[in-house]
Design a protein around this motif. Structure first.
Motif, short mmCIF file in Angstrom:
data_model
loop_
_atom_site.label_atom_id
_atom_site.label_comp_id
_atom_site.label_asym_id
_atom_site.label_seq_id
_atom_site.Cartn_x
_atom_site.Cartn_y
_atom_site.Cartn_z
N GLY A 1 -24.87 -2.61 -22.23
CA GLY A 1 -23.48 -3.02 -22.13
C GLY A 1 -22.85 -2.79 -20.78
N ARG A 2 -23.65 -2.48 -19.73
CA ARG A 2 -23.14 -2.30 -18.38
C ARG A 2 -23.87 -3.26 -17.43
N LEU A 3 -23.25 -3.57 -16.32
CA LEU A 3 -23.80 -4.48 -15.32
C LEU A 3 -24.14 -3.69 -14.06
N PHE A 4 -25.39 -3.85 -13.61
CA PHE A 4 -25.82 -3.24 -12.36
C PHE A 4 -25.96 -4.35 -11.31
N TYR A 5 -25.21 -4.20 -10.22
CA TYR A 5 -25.22 -5.23 -9.18
C TYR A 5 -25.13 -4.56 -7.82
N ASP A 6 -26.19 -4.75 -7.04
CA ASP A 6 -26.24 -4.21 -5.67
C ASP A 6 -25.84 -2.73 -5.62
N SER A 7 -26.60 -1.94 -6.39
CA SER A 7 -26.46 -0.47 -6.38
C SER A 7 -25.11 0.00 -6.94
N ALA B 1 -11.70 -3.88 -13.36
CA ALA B 1 -11.17 -4.96 -12.52
C ALA B 1 -12.05 -5.10 -11.28
N LEU B 2 -12.30 -6.35 -10.90
CA LEU B 2 -13.12 -6.62 -9.73
C LEU B 2 -12.70 -7.94 -9.09
N CYS B 3 -13.34 -8.25 -7.98
CA CYS B 3 -13.04 -9.47 -7.21
C CYS B 3 -14.30 -10.32 -7.17
N ILE B 4 -14.17 -11.61 -7.55
CA ILE B 4 -15.29 -12.54 -7.59
C ILE B 4 -15.19 -13.45 -6.37
N ASN B 5 -16.26 -13.53 -5.60
CA ASN B 5 -16.32 -14.36 -4.40
C ASN B 5 -17.35 -15.46 -4.58
N ARG B 6 -17.00 -16.63 -4.10
CA ARG B 6 -17.93 -17.76 -4.07
C ARG B 6 -17.78 -18.46 -2.73
N LYS B 7 -18.88 -19.02 -2.29
CA LYS B 7 -18.86 -19.68 -1.00
C LYS B 7 -17.85 -20.83 -1.00
N ASP B 8 -17.10 -20.91 0.09
CA ASP B 8 -16.12 -21.98 0.30
C ASP B 8 -14.98 -21.93 -0.70
N GLU B 9 -14.73 -20.81 -1.35
CA GLU B 9 -13.62 -20.68 -2.29
C GLU B 9 -12.92 -19.35 -2.04
N HIS B 10 -11.68 -19.30 -2.46
CA HIS B 10 -10.91 -18.07 -2.32
C HIS B 10 -11.37 -17.04 -3.35
N PRO B 11 -11.33 -15.77 -3.03
CA PRO B 11 -11.71 -14.73 -4.01
C PRO B 11 -10.77 -14.77 -5.22
N THR B 12 -11.32 -14.43 -6.37
CA THR B 12 -10.57 -14.43 -7.63
C THR B 12 -10.62 -13.04 -8.24
N SER B 13 -9.46 -12.55 -8.63
CA SER B 13 -9.39 -11.25 -9.31
C SER B 13 -9.56 -11.46 -10.81
N ALA B 14 -10.36 -10.62 -11.44
CA ALA B 14 -10.62 -10.76 -12.88
C ALA B 14 -10.99 -9.39 -13.45
N ILE B 15 -11.03 -9.37 -14.78
CA ILE B 15 -11.38 -8.16 -15.52
C ILE B 15 -12.58 -8.47 -16.41
N ILE B 16 -13.56 -7.58 -16.41
CA ILE B 16 -14.74 -7.78 -17.26
C ILE B 16 -14.34 -7.59 -18.72
N THR B 17 -14.67 -8.60 -19.56
CA THR B 17 -14.37 -8.50 -20.99
C THR B 17 -15.62 -8.27 -21.83
N THR B 18 -16.74 -8.90 -21.46
CA THR B 18 -17.98 -8.78 -22.23
C THR B 18 -19.16 -8.83 -21.28
N ILE B 19 -20.16 -7.97 -21.54
CA ILE B 19 -21.41 -7.97 -20.77
C ILE B 19 -22.55 -8.17 -21.74
N ASN B 20 -23.20 -9.34 -21.67
CA ASN B 20 -24.33 -9.65 -22.52
C ASN B 20 -25.63 -9.52 -21.74
N HIS B 21 -26.71 -9.95 -22.38
CA HIS B 21 -28.02 -9.79 -21.74
C HIS B 21 -28.16 -10.67 -20.51
N ASP B 22 -27.65 -11.89 -20.58
CA ASP B 22 -27.86 -12.82 -19.47
C ASP B 22 -26.57 -13.42 -18.94
#
Length: 297
Positions: A233-239, A247-268
């Protein structure tokens, strides 16, 4: 001086006769008293013997009467007609009726309680189903809107209608439904990844124009340069570890960062909730390929 001695002698003789007669009478009376006492004692003994015999007879008669009464009571008890048996029996029957009535009321209350619990479970299941249905509807709607938005952007930039059907169909057809007579490759990609790769290829072809240059498509080694996985039920990303509600910030190439909150963490996949309330989903494979990056806000 004259002395009359003969008179004195006569009086003394009379006194002696009187004493001797009284002594003889006393001896006769004592003999009569002993005989009377013995006779009275014998009479008393006879009376005592008679009384003892009468007492024994009365005692035996009383015993027989009491034994007869006990036998009669025993027969009445056996026949269930004795008052000593009927009165406690009536009390027991009354207590039995009261306890039976109380048991029936308790049974009805228990059945009603079980029915109420059943109704509550049904209502809770229906509410859960409704909430999950709405969540699924919002999720699918968000995904479709995201795909439509990307397709609209790509439609305005380049023409991707030619060849995309054949490319996507060749990749998404399950290999166990299609007979193959030659070597083949099975691509385990999501539809969104296929569209992104195809858009990149078409953009590269449009940029190069008529020059036949090999398109630089990212290889698996270039894509999987981020470490991302889900554990318990937890996400491991870059240590870094991320958990639900963070709460975290989601970045994508050529787009503005988006603030969001994790609601569910599944297997994939990982579900997020934006500030406007909309739902958003990212596949862990997208994080591994570097198409999206996340960091603490």
């Amino acid at each position: 001086m004259e002395v009359d001695f003969p008179e004195r002698d006569a009086s003394s003789t009379d006194e002696e006769d009187t004493v001797s007669s009284s002594v003889s009478e006393d001896g006769d009376s004592s003999e009569m008293n002993d005989e009377d006492c013995e006779r009275r004692r014998m009479e008393c003994m006879d009376e005592m013997t008679t009384l003892e015999k009468q007492f024994g007879d009365l005692k035996e008669q009383l015993y027989k009467e009491r034994l007869c009464q006990v036998d009669i009571k025993l027969q009445e008890v056996i026949a269930a007609c004795a008052q000593e048996y009927l009165e406690p029996l009536a009390n027991l029957q009354e207590n039995m009726l009261i306890r039976t009535k109380v048991g029936g009321i308790y049974q009805e209350l228990c059945l009603e309680s079980v029915k109420n619990k059943y109704d509550c479970e049904i209502q809770a299941a229906c509410q859960h189903w409704e909430s999950e249905k709405l969540l699924l509807f919002d999720t699918v709607q968000s995904e479709l809107e995201e795909k439509i938005r990307r397709l609209e952007e790509d439609r305005h930039s380049i023409d991707i209608t030619s060849g995309i059907v054949g490319y996507a169909g060749a990749i998404t057809v399950p290999f166990y439904l299609t007979p193959f007579s030659r070597p083949y490759i099975v691509y385990m990609l999501q539809d969104l990844d296929i569209l992104e790769d195809w858009t990149a290829i078409r953009k590269a072809e449009a940029t190069l124009g008529s020059h036949r240059v090999k398109v630089d498509v990212p290889t698996n080694a270039d894509r999987h340069h981020h470490v991302a996985r889900s554990e318990e039920g937890r996400l491991f990303y870059d240590s870094q570890w991320y958990c639900r509600g963070q709460a975290l910030c989601i970045n994508r190439k050529d787009e503005h960062p988006t603030s969001a909150i994790i609601t569910t963490i599944n297997h994939d996949e990982v579900w997020f909730k934006r500030q406007d309330g909309s739902k958003y989903k990212l596949y862990i494979s997208q994080l591994q390929k570097g198409k999206y990056t996340i960091k603490h806000s």
